[in-house]
Design an enzyme around this catalytic site. Structure first.
Site, mmCIF file in Angstrom:
data_model
loop_
_atom_site.group_PDB
_atom_site.id
_atom_site.type_symbol
_atom_site.label_atom_id
_atom_site.label_comp_id
_atom_site.label_asym_id
_atom_site.label_seq_id
_atom_site.Cartn_x
_atom_site.Cartn_y
_atom_site.Cartn_z
ATOM 1 N N CYS A 121 11.131 -3.033 17.010
ATOM 2 C CA CYS A 121 12.299 -3.615 16.345
ATOM 3 C C CYS A 121 13.533 -3.224 17.135
ATOM 4 C CB CYS A 121 12.421 -3.143 14.900
ATOM 5 S SG CYS A 121 13.379 -4.338 13.921
ATOM 6 N N CYS A 123 16.603 -2.692 15.477
ATOM 7 C CA CYS A 123 17.651 -2.096 14.624
ATOM 8 C C CYS A 123 17.964 -0.641 14.941
ATOM 9 C CB CYS A 123 17.312 -2.260 13.139
ATOM 10 S SG CYS A 123 15.716 -1.586 12.632
ATOM 11 N N CYS A 131 18.223 -6.231 13.108
ATOM 12 C CA CYS A 131 16.914 -6.225 13.763
ATOM 13 C C CYS A 131 16.789 -7.255 14.889
ATOM 14 C CB CYS A 131 15.814 -6.454 12.732
ATOM 15 S SG CYS A 131 15.829 -5.230 11.404
ATOM 16 N N LYS A 198 7.143 -8.972 5.027
ATOM 17 C CA LYS A 198 8.002 -7.794 4.884
ATOM 18 C C LYS A 198 9.186 -8.183 4.031
ATOM 19 C CE LYS A 198 10.885 -4.550 7.397
ATOM 20 N NZ LYS A 198 11.147 -3.898 8.691
ATOM 21 N N ARG A 208 15.606 4.505 6.848
ATOM 22 C CA ARG A 208 16.855 4.199 7.573
ATOM 23 C C ARG A 208 17.648 5.466 7.829
ATOM 24 N NH1 ARG A 208 18.443 -1.521 4.510
ATOM 25 N NH2 ARG A 208 16.486 -2.562 5.093
ATOM 26 N N ARG A 220 19.766 -7.219 5.192
ATOM 27 C CA ARG A 220 18.708 -7.907 5.933
ATOM 28 C C ARG A 220 18.116 -9.062 5.132
ATOM 29 N NH1 ARG A 220 18.828 -3.802 9.640
ATOM 30 N NH2 ARG A 220 17.791 -1.802 9.256
ATOM 31 N N LYS A 251 4.374 -5.367 3.312
ATOM 32 C CA LYS A 251 5.245 -4.193 3.236
ATOM 33 C C LYS A 251 6.411 -4.458 2.315
ATOM 34 C CE LYS A 251 8.506 -1.818 6.188
ATOM 35 N NZ LYS A 251 9.155 -1.801 7.450
ATOM 36 N N SER A 278 8.636 4.447 3.101
ATOM 37 C CA SER A 278 9.297 5.736 2.869
ATOM 38 C C SER A 278 9.699 5.927 1.406
ATOM 39 C CB SER A 278 10.514 5.844 3.783
ATOM 40 O OG SER A 278 11.405 4.752 3.573
ATOM 41 N N TYR A 317 2.779 7.959 4.956
ATOM 42 C CA TYR A 317 3.278 9.302 5.275
ATOM 43 C C TYR A 317 2.403 10.381 4.647
ATOM 44 C CZ TYR A 317 7.282 6.504 6.675
ATOM 45 O OH TYR A 317 8.080 5.572 7.289
HETATM 46 N N1 LIG Z 1 12.839 -2.799 11.009
HETATM 47 C C1 LIG Z 1 12.654 -1.426 11.105
HETATM 48 C C2 LIG Z 1 11.692 -0.881 10.099
HETATM 49 N N2 LIG Z 1 10.409 -0.671 10.403
HETATM 50 C C3 LIG Z 1 9.831 -0.056 9.304
HETATM 51 C C4 LIG Z 1 10.775 0.087 8.302
HETATM 52 C C5 LIG Z 1 10.605 0.722 6.963
HETATM 53 C C6 LIG Z 1 9.580 1.797 6.891
HETATM 54 C C7 LIG Z 1 9.698 2.716 5.739
HETATM 55 O O1 LIG Z 1 10.578 2.571 4.857
HETATM 56 O O2 LIG Z 1 8.882 3.642 5.689
HETATM 57 C C8 LIG Z 1 11.967 -0.454 8.798
HETATM 58 C C9 LIG Z 1 13.220 -0.445 8.026
HETATM 59 C C10 LIG Z 1 13.921 -1.693 7.708
HETATM 60 O O3 LIG Z 1 13.418 -2.806 7.903
HETATM 61 O O4 LIG Z 1 15.056 -1.566 7.261
HETATM 62 ZN ZN LIG Z 2 14.549 -3.520 12.275
#
Ligand SMILES: NCc1[nH]cc(CCC(=O)O)c1CC(=O)O
Ligand SMILES: [Zn+2]
Ligand SMILES: [Zn+2]
Length: 328
Positions: A121, A123, A131, A198, A208, A220, A251, A278, A317
């Site tokens: 990604c 970002c 992103c 996603k 983040r 986003r 996700k 997360s 995790y």
């Molecule tokens: N694009 C980056 C990305 N890749 C994985 C996550 C989230 C993973 C997590 O929360 O554990 C994110 C964050 C987002 O899209 O803001």
């Molecule tokens: Zn991203």
């Protein structure tokens, strides 16, 4: 009692309860997300993700060796650049001396049995924290975004990643990446795992925080899917299958089990992954600390739901803890 009323005879024993599962968690199903930062000696705890840290390249061996010994099979790498200058196209993402590329090479060398996926990604690397690449008005510019993301994915594949996993949700990126892999002789060697469905979730907050990837303006919602969108998720899954994805991912996991079940129906011939993100991890840990439930029991229950919905692979995790728990 009527014959047709009696179910309990079938699950009185701990073993007969195990047989109720179509699929049971194994170490092979676990992929561990890890954060690699550009301070080579870093081992910095992430307060919002209790038990998780950002690791510098020099600390990876000490961190991973005990886990590999316990049966860690795969990791997914996230780069956390803290010192390099970010820009509009995320130049540090494929810096050959950047933390992700160094970590791929090091893990391949130190732990040849470990399967290495890399999140792809922009970002973490763009000055605006979005992103993709933006138009002047701040909206996503899809074509250069997909091209740039494919360039980054290719650099990770060339460095030795077994799998590249784009999480940006830009239109057209799966076919652009697949094309780049094929044109560079890596089409048959590297797995393309798509974060297909996603969602624009509240559950990415701790990530983040950990990765320093919050957008500097806006959100986003114009590229990640609206949480209510079952139809769009189904279309995204079918599109990514058509564009050459090898693994489909949903996700977050827990609020989206119906989408996992849809993916299992729409793409029955593909491995199906879920990312227990997360915020899900933080929520489960916080609930246990508040005395709502026992951590291990709840962690297993959460993965049982994900497997029951149809997954064969879980990014979580909790992986280090599961490696212990699965041995008990
Ligand atoms: N694009 C980056 C990305 N890749 C994985 C996550 C989230 C993973 C997590 O929360 O554990 C994110 C964050 C987002 O899209 O803001
Ligand atoms: Zn991203
Ligand atoms: Zn937007």
């Amino acid at each position: 009692m009527d014959i047709s009323s009696v179910l309990q005879g079938g699950y009185q024993h701990p073993l007969s309860r195990k047989w109720q599962a179509k699929r049971t968690l194994t170490k092979e199903m676990l992929m561990y997300p890890i954060f690699i930062t550009d301070d080579p000696d870093a081992h910095v705890d992430i307060p919002s993700l209790p038990g998780q840290s950002r690791w510098g390249i020099n600390k990876l061996e000490g961190f991973l060796a005990p886990l590999v010994k316990k049966g860690l099979k795969s990791v997914i790498l996230f780069g956390v650049p803290l010192t390099c200058p970010k820009d509009g196209k995320g130049t540090p993402a494929d810096d050959p001396e950047g933390p992700v590329i160094l970590a791929i090479k090091l893990i391949r060398k130190l732990f040849p049995s470990v399967y290495i996926a890399t999140d792809v990604c922009l970002c973490e690397y763009t000055s605006h924290g979005h992103c993709g690449i933006l138009h002047d008005d701040g909206t996503i510019n899809s074509v250069p975004s997909a091209d740039r993301i494919a360039e980054v994915a290719l650099s990770y594949a060339k460095a030795g990643a077994h799998c590249v996993a784009p999480s940006d949700m830009m239109d057209g990126r799966i076919k652009t990446i697949k094309r780049a892999l094929i044109d560079n002789g890596l089409g048959n060697k590297v797995t393309l795992m798509s974060y297909s469905a996603k969602f624009a979730s509240s559950l990415y907050g701790p990530f983040r925080d950990a990765a320093g990837s919050a957008p500097s303006f806006g959100d986003r919602k114009c590229y990640q899917l609206p949480p209510n969108a079952k139809g769009l998720a189904r279309r995204a899954i079918q599109r990514d299958v058509g564009e050459g994805a090898d693994i489909i991912m949903v996700k977050p996991a827990m609020p989206y089990l119906d989408i996992i079940a849809d993916a299992a129906e729409l793409a029955p011939d593909y491995p199906l992954a879920a990312y227990q993100v997360s915020g899900e991890y933080a929520m489960i840990v916080a609930g246990a600390r508040a005395g709502v439930y026992d951590l291990k029991t709840m962690a297993f229950e959460s993965t049982e739901g994900i497997l029951r919905a149809g997954c064969t692979l879980i990014l979580t995790y909790f992986t280090p803890q599961f490696l212990d728990w699965l041995d008990e």
